[in-house]
Design a protein around this motif. Structure first.
Motif: not given
Length: 285
Positions: A121-124, A128-129, A210-213, A250-251
């Protein structure tokens, strides 16, 4: 480099205080920049036209603006002296081209696929990446052509997100390789691929992350409250079992990178290989 701006010479005309971000080099719009209230650990992103507004009750506020390809900018804003549609010009960063290795006749290669899937789930949190460490030998030194993200159920798959790519140093994310803002929208749930060959990015010899922001906009409330018709107003990135490896990081804009193995002591798992990683893949040529 930080540029300090004091906005003190205009008359306020409304409750909100609209501001637009443009590049000083060519007056181009700067979309999806991070606007951070560091004292309160809050923030959001500008829209596609680089616009945002200040609605805080504080008469004077300090914010930091971050945009890929531009220097960080600190603004000390006095709302009693801001005119409508105020424009802020950001200074572009100078860029140094990375060393390029040319491979002749190599077939495309795509990094490993997880054995099974789950959900995250999107943790917001602004900026957030969630990223995946990619260090397979066949990736090294080759040009990145496509990135792949698995979008799970529970979110709005067409909501925009940003692709960010980092070098790796001592097994952790280091320098950002993406010098331009790569904002994309998916077409469907499941695996989506995005062409990035036009950015001339190459995998360093130590691998890459490789990250999703996730992009958070000022018209949305906190992650705990952004359920709309049972769905998040954002992406839900799929999680997968890559075997007994912990490759996820994660960050957000207020924290350093955290390795997902750092969180293992919090969980009572009979099989720690079930601690899954974000479902992200990379294709090189």
């Amino acid at each position: 480099m930080y540029v300090v701006l004091l906005l003190t010479s205009f008359i306020v005309h409304a409750q909100q205080h609209p501001i637009q971000l443009l590049s000083r080099a060519d007056s181009a719009v700067i979309p999806f920049a991070s606007v951070l209230f560091e004292s309160r650990k809050l923030g959001f992103h500008t829209d596609e036209q680089g616009r945002f507004s200040i609605t805080s009750k504080q008469a004077v506020d300090t914010i930091k603006i971050r945009a890929i390809g531009f220097g960080d900018t600190i603004l000390i804003i006095n709302k009693a002296h801001i005119k409508p549609n105020f424009i802020i010009f950001l200074e572009p960063n100078s860029t140094i081209l990375q060393e390029v290795k040319v491979f002749s006749g190599n077939k495309s290669f795509t990094s490993m696929k997880p054995r099974k899937t789950g959900e995250l789930q999107q943790w917001g949190g602004v900026g957030s990446q969630y990223g995946l460490l990619l260090d397979e030998e066949k990736l090294m030194g080759r040009k990145m052509t496509k990135v792949h993200f698995y979008l799970a159920h529970g979110g709005n798959f067409n909501y925009p997100f940003r692709i960010r790519i980092y070098s790796i140093k001592h097994g952790k994310p280091d320098i950002e390789l993406t010098k331009e803002s790569i904002v994309v929208r998916a077409n469907h749930k499941g695996w989506n691929e995005f062409e990035i060959s036009q950015y001339d990015l190459f995998v360093p010899d130590s691998g890459c992350l490789v990250a999703m922001e996730w992009l958070n906009f000022e018209n949305l409330v906190s992650v705990d409250l952004i359920l709309t018709q049972g769905k998040y107003a954002g992406q839900v990135l799929g999680m997968g079992d890559f075997g007994n490896r912990y490759m996820g990081f994660v960050k957000d804009d207020f924290s350093p990178w955290h390795f997902n193995g750092d969180y293992l002591p919090r969980y009572q798992l009979p099989d720690k290989s079930k601690f899954m990683n974000p479902m992200i893949r990379l294709t090189v040529k």
